[in-house]
Design a protein around this motif. Sequence first.
Motif, PDB file in Angstrom:
ATOM      1  N   ILE A   8       3.795   7.509  -5.755  1.00  0.00           N
ATOM      2  CA  ILE A   8       4.486   8.844  -5.739  1.00  0.00           C
ATOM      3  C   ILE A   8       5.959   8.530  -5.252  1.00  0.00           C
ATOM      4  O   ILE A   8       6.968   8.953  -5.478  1.00  0.00           O
ATOM      5  CB  ILE A   8       3.978   9.882  -5.212  1.00  0.00           C
ATOM      6  CG1 ILE A   8       2.711  10.297  -6.207  1.00  0.00           C
ATOM      7  CG2 ILE A   8       4.637  11.399  -5.412  1.00  0.00           C
ATOM      8  CD1 ILE A   8       2.915  10.267  -7.578  1.00  0.00           C
ATOM      9  N   LEU A   9       5.850   7.615  -3.725  1.00  0.00           N
ATOM     10  CA  LEU A   9       7.023   7.626  -2.999  1.00  0.00           C
ATOM     11  C   LEU A   9       8.046   6.584  -3.803  1.00  0.00           C
ATOM     12  O   LEU A   9       9.391   6.536  -3.000  1.00  0.00           O
ATOM     13  CB  LEU A   9       6.488   7.299  -1.556  1.00  0.00           C
ATOM     14  CG  LEU A   9       5.684   8.159  -0.885  1.00  0.00           C
ATOM     15  CD1 LEU A   9       5.334   7.604   0.596  1.00  0.00           C
ATOM     16  CD2 LEU A   9       6.569   9.488  -0.877  1.00  0.00           C
TER      17      LEU A   9
ATOM     18  N   GLY B 156       0.642  -0.953   0.164  1.00  0.00           N
ATOM     19  CA  GLY B 156       0.019   0.025   0.003  1.00  0.00           C
ATOM     20  C   GLY B 156       0.876   1.466   0.029  1.00  0.00           C
ATOM     21  O   GLY B 156       0.133   2.369   0.312  1.00  0.00           O
ATOM     22  N   THR B 157       2.036   1.064  -0.328  1.00  0.00           N
ATOM     23  CA  THR B 157       2.954   2.379  -0.159  1.00  0.00           C
ATOM     24  C   THR B 157       2.428   3.416  -1.494  1.00  0.00           C
ATOM     25  O   THR B 157       2.150   2.803  -2.672  1.00  0.00           O
ATOM     26  CB  THR B 157       4.316   2.058  -0.599  1.00  0.00           C
ATOM     27  OG1 THR B 157       4.762   1.376   0.458  1.00  0.00           O
ATOM     28  CG2 THR B 157       5.153   3.246  -0.560  1.00  0.00           C
ATOM     29  N   ASP B 158       2.709   4.594  -1.261  1.00  0.00           N
ATOM     30  CA  ASP B 158       1.965   5.580  -2.283  1.00  0.00           C
ATOM     31  C   ASP B 158       3.100   5.537  -3.493  1.00  0.00           C
ATOM     32  O   ASP B 158       4.107   5.305  -3.126  1.00  0.00           O
ATOM     33  CB  ASP B 158       2.179   6.970  -1.696  1.00  0.00           C
ATOM     34  CG  ASP B 158       1.546   8.124  -2.697  1.00  0.00           C
ATOM     35  OD1 ASP B 158       1.345   7.680  -3.801  1.00  0.00           O
ATOM     36  OD2 ASP B 158       1.379   9.085  -2.377  1.00  0.00           O
TER      37      ASP B 158
END
Length: 429
Positions: A234-235, A230-232
């Motif tokens: 964008i990151l 679930g890491t964004d």
Amino acid sequence: MSVIAPHRPADPGRRPEPEPDPGRRLLRRARRRVTVQVAGAFSVVLALVGVLVWCAMVHSQGTAAMRDLAVTAARSPVAYPPPCVWLYQLRSDGSIAASPGAPAELPLRGSINHVSGGVPEETVQVTVAGQEYLVHTRRRGDTIVQAALDLRYQVSERQRLLHTLLGAEVAGLLAALVVGQVVARRAIAPLGEAMARQRRFAADVSHELRTPLTRLNTRAQLLSRRLRGGTDPILLIDEADHLVTGTRQLGEVVEDLLCSAQFQHLRRPFGPVDLAVLAAEMAAADGARAAARGVDVQVRCDGPGDHVVRGVESALRRVVSALLDNALGHTGPGGHIRMRLSCEPGVVLLTVEDDGVGLDPEDTERLFGRFEGTGFGLGLALVREVVEGHHGTITADGRPGQGAAFTVRLPAHHHGLTAEPRPEPASKP
């Protein structure tokens, strides 16, 4: 970056026999086949020459014997014939006059009767009492003369010639085997060299591609886990950029290897290459793999000035990558790897050191040899080839259990110096 000793069997008196190399077996078979073919051809030619000599001698002996007998029967007196010839003359009263010492088994009455019956002359070869004779019968005026030639000396000469030819055949066969072996070695040498190049190229490809593929696989797995966690997205742009950079560098390696496979030198110019930038790139590229192994990787620049050398960037990147990969392979969890850059007059130094299992100082020279499968690593041999191609040197230092350090010294780049196209010292096939 230390070296692990090769595995040894529990019983030193019983070592496993190495599996035979199919390529070596093929070369040995080819050498034997060429040797046999050359020796066989040479022997056949020698045998044909021997047969021709034998036939020529037999024909020459027969022609000379016929000529001598005809002259003797026509002119020589019965009491004084030539050596090895006996004469018999039919008298008018039916008795036979013979030369002194003539064989009692002669003359041949049948031949005398044939000539008496009207045959001009007759020549036959007979064996009487175990001895061969050539007998010529003809008329001389009103009488009939028969000349007999003892053939024992001609037979003896033919036997000596036969023994000589057989000895020459045996000696020729032995010489043909030696010549065939020499010819076979010279003829098969290019094939052996080609097979050696093929094996070397396969080993180089496997090593050159292993590290970048492992690096890409590690980053891809890390990126996949973070996306699933679930890491964004964008990151994760930096991670994606690292993947893109890794694939580009992998493409450069593949291109170099393809050119090497075609036995071509890469005509790329030597230009300025910043070793500090390459070290930082490789440390970042292997950061995920190092973190997964619990190893800390640091890059440090000592002293003032830049760390720019003259060379080919893709080749020097592989040098840094191979040294770092070697260090990661011999450093355990909790270990540290330091890449230090420093300058000396006209020289830039890159030192990759670790606190792993270390190495034996006596093995420092063997580290850079192509000892595949012995634990010394093929990559260090390739590293030295590239470094020496850049007119530099590489040395190793360390102690067992105290880590190891590899130091690369390369000529510094002088500003204002134009780059000249030179063959890239890529790994050789």
